[in-house]
Design a protein around this motif. Structure first.
Motif, PDB file in Angstrom:
ATOM      1  N   GLY A 274      -0.954   2.578  -7.227  1.00 31.28           N
ATOM      2  CA  GLY A 274      -1.905   1.481  -7.294  1.00 31.28           C
ATOM      3  C   GLY A 274      -1.865   0.786  -8.638  1.00 31.28           C
ATOM      4  O   GLY A 274      -1.845  -0.447  -8.730  1.00 31.28           O
TER       5      GLY A 274
ATOM      6  N   ARG B 198      -2.103   3.906   0.473  1.00 31.17           N
ATOM      7  CA  ARG B 198      -3.299   3.277  -0.092  1.00 31.17           C
ATOM      8  C   ARG B 198      -3.988   2.326   0.891  1.00 31.17           C
ATOM      9  O   ARG B 198      -4.855   1.539   0.500  1.00 31.17           O
TER      10      ARG B 198
ATOM     11  N   VAL C   8       0.827  -1.214   0.000  1.00 29.31           N
ATOM     12  CA  VAL C   8       0.000   0.000   0.000  1.00 29.31           C
ATOM     13  C   VAL C   8       0.861   1.265   0.000  1.00 29.31           C
ATOM     14  O   VAL C   8       0.395   2.356   0.311  1.00 29.31           O
TER      15      VAL C   8
ATOM     16  N   THR D  25       3.463   4.272  -1.709  1.00 31.35           N
ATOM     17  CA  THR D  25       3.290   5.156  -2.863  1.00 31.35           C
ATOM     18  C   THR D  25       4.605   5.597  -3.490  1.00 31.35           C
ATOM     19  O   THR D  25       4.788   5.507  -4.695  1.00 31.35           O
TER      20      THR D  25
ATOM     21  N   ALA E 137      -6.725   2.338  -6.074  1.00 29.28           N
ATOM     22  CA  ALA E 137      -6.235   1.535  -7.204  1.00 29.28           C
ATOM     23  C   ALA E 137      -6.012   2.399  -8.441  1.00 29.28           C
ATOM     24  O   ALA E 137      -5.274   2.010  -9.347  1.00 29.28           O
TER      25      ALA E 137
END
Length: 525
Positions: A451, A389, A234, A236, A446
């Protein structure tokens, strides 16, 4: 700026006499990219001779290493023109690189040892040797692997018409130079407060080749893929986190953004204060120097910040002295990962979003920012870098816990107001449509770059390196098939000739020894 809220500012600026004041935003892009061999390994070759002098070619140069290219567009008020220029520069360079490729992501390719990363060379002039010695210092201070990370720098300035409108509406008594500098600093403070959003939307480095760690231990919850890929489920933007372009030695620097004098004083203190950590490395006064000097920062450029106030300096002038002389001229955003879904590293929608976001940062109320709040903004960024995320992620909002989704929705609500005003001024609709589309990413992670990247990486079944290599080959083919559009090939060839002549002239004009040159440089800082 004054305490008026964003809606009031937009209403005032919507009056007929100020309606078009924002038209004429100017931008420039600097895109970094590693040169790699056809097998995905970093290139051992020097800077391609066919693109001219890295010292004096203003559009194609190197950054830290011989293999880390940097493409620089001129200032333009057309974002589509800027992207076409960037494409032409990369097409031209690829034609001069033999069978080598441009690495299409931020985190480096496979590098067996950091000594494989050759420092950028700029010739025999004192200026050129200073640039290389500065990089030697970076290598010895932080290691070359960190310096092999690539990014995209986005430069922006607002038109005089907007500054004059704001100056008039706020009935300011400040000189225009001071008013503009204060306005840009207000923008910077707001940008830092909500920098996490840029990492959430455009962070595109959630994965890396395990060779990057060089055996270092990390507590990040990496998952493994293929033979040597590590990724955050999750995450970034590893580039913006503790494994990326950070400097723990700089954590004690309290560079603040509440006034230009305060900002410059903070930087000048760092470049004039001896470092406890680097005092054992020989400096330029030694026969075999390992760094320029033994201070916390060798020069201003060593200060790693996701956003910088800038002014074009005169010959021999330091960046901070240029700011003191004539104020802030433009802002440099350094928080963008290379966009792996674009053949040039950034796309038009990102530019449209950044136009709106940075205008919003300028126009909304921006209170003074103390060190505690700056530290809080860094913590929020770190949280999003590693867990952005994650469902239900909480951030620190004014010392209270708030969900990323709630805060993001509030920001996008305000961005949509700014976008409507900008669309009206420019006679377009793309600002609103871009903001509307990206607003959906807040509740659907997503759709973010990170994502999408993790999903495509998993779907491909490839290691991160092989996945990126496939993109590099695809983009090379695209460039080869494209036509030059903004920079025609004869003009680019002429820049090569002129840059080589300019380097030779600089080398021929030197009269001082390297030590005398640096004595004079540091005496003047």
């Amino acid at each position: 700026m004054t305490t008026h809220d964003l809606t009031n500012a937009l209403n005032a600026l919507s009056a007929e006499k100020h309606h078009n004041a924002v038209k004429g935003i100017k931008r420039g892009i600097e895109r970094e990219s590693l040169r790699i061999q056809s097998n995905g390994v970093i290139s051992p070759k020097g800077h391609p001779k066919g693109v001219g002098s890295a010292l004096t070619n203003g559009h194609i140069t190197t950054d830290f290493s011989e293999s880390l290219l940097e493409f620089i567009t001129p200032v333009s008020d057309s974002s589509s023109q800027t992207l076409k220029q960037l494409k032409d520069l990369q097409k031209f360079t690829l034609e001069k690189m033999g069978d080598e490729l441009l690495w299409p992501i931020s985190m480096p390719c496979f590098i067996e040892h950091q000594d494989d990363i050759v420092l950028a060379q700029f010739g025999s002039s004192n200026t050129g040797k200073m640039k290389t010695l500065y990089r030697e210092g970076l290598k010895n201070r932080y290691g070359s692997m960190m310096q092999a990370i690539a990014g995209v720098h986005f430069n922006i300035s607002f038109p005089d018409t907007l500054w004059h409108s704001l100056h008039s509406l706020e009935q300011s008594n400040a000189s225009m130079q001071d008013f503009i500098s204060d306005g840009y600093l207000a923008l910077i403070r707001n940008f830092k407060r909500e920098l996490w959003l840029i990492s959430y939307l455009f962070g595109a480095s959630p994965a890396l080749c395990s060779s990057f760690l060089q055996g270092r231990k990390t507590e990040l919850p990496f998952k493994k893929l293929g033979k040597g890929t590590l990724y955050l489920e999750v995450g970034t933007a590893l580039r913006l986190g503790n494994l990326g372009y950070t400097n723990s030695a700089q954590s004690s620097l309290r560079v603040m953004y509440n006034s230009l004098d305060e900002y410059v004083a903070g930087l000048k203190k760092a470049i004039n204060t001896p470092s406890d950590i680097y005092s054992n490395l020989d400096d330029y006064t030694s026969t075999a120097p390992k760094q320029l000097n033994k201070n916390i920062l060798q020069i201003e450029n060593e200060f790693y910040s996701p956003i910088r106030p800038k002014r074009n300096a005169k010959n021999g002038e330091t960046p901070t002295d240029a700011l003191l002389r004539a104020g802030i001229e433009y802002i440099e955003i350094r928080a963008l990962d290379v966009n792996p879904f674009s053949e040039v590293g950034i796309d038009i929608e990102q530019i449209h979003f950044l136009d709106v976001f940075l205008t919003y940062c300028l126009l909304k109320n921006s209170p003074q920012m103390d060190w505690k709040e700056q530290a809080c903004s860094t913590e929020n960024l770190d949280t999003v870098v590693n867990q952005g995320r994650e469902e239900g992620l909480m951030l620190n909002f004014n010392n209270e816990s708030r969900s990323l989704q709630s805060w993001g929705d509030e920001i996008f609500s305000q961005l949509s107001e700014v976008a409507v005003w900008m669309d009206n001024a420019y006679g377009v609709d793309y600002y609103s449509s871009t903001v509307k589309r990206m607003a959906t990413w807040i509740h659907n992670p997503a759709l973010t770059y990170s994502g999408r990247y993790v999903a495509e990486l998993k779907e491909s079944g490839l290691d991160n390196g092989h996945f990126a290599l496939a993109l590099a080959n695809k983009y090379r083919k695209n460039h080869a098939e494209a036509q030059y559009s903004e920079f025609l090939k004869p003009w680019l060839e002429q820049q090569v000739v002129e840059s080589n002549e300019a380097q030779a002239a600089i080398e021929g004009a030197d009269t001082q020894s390297f030590t005398e040159f640096l004595d004079a440089y540091f005496k003047g800082k």
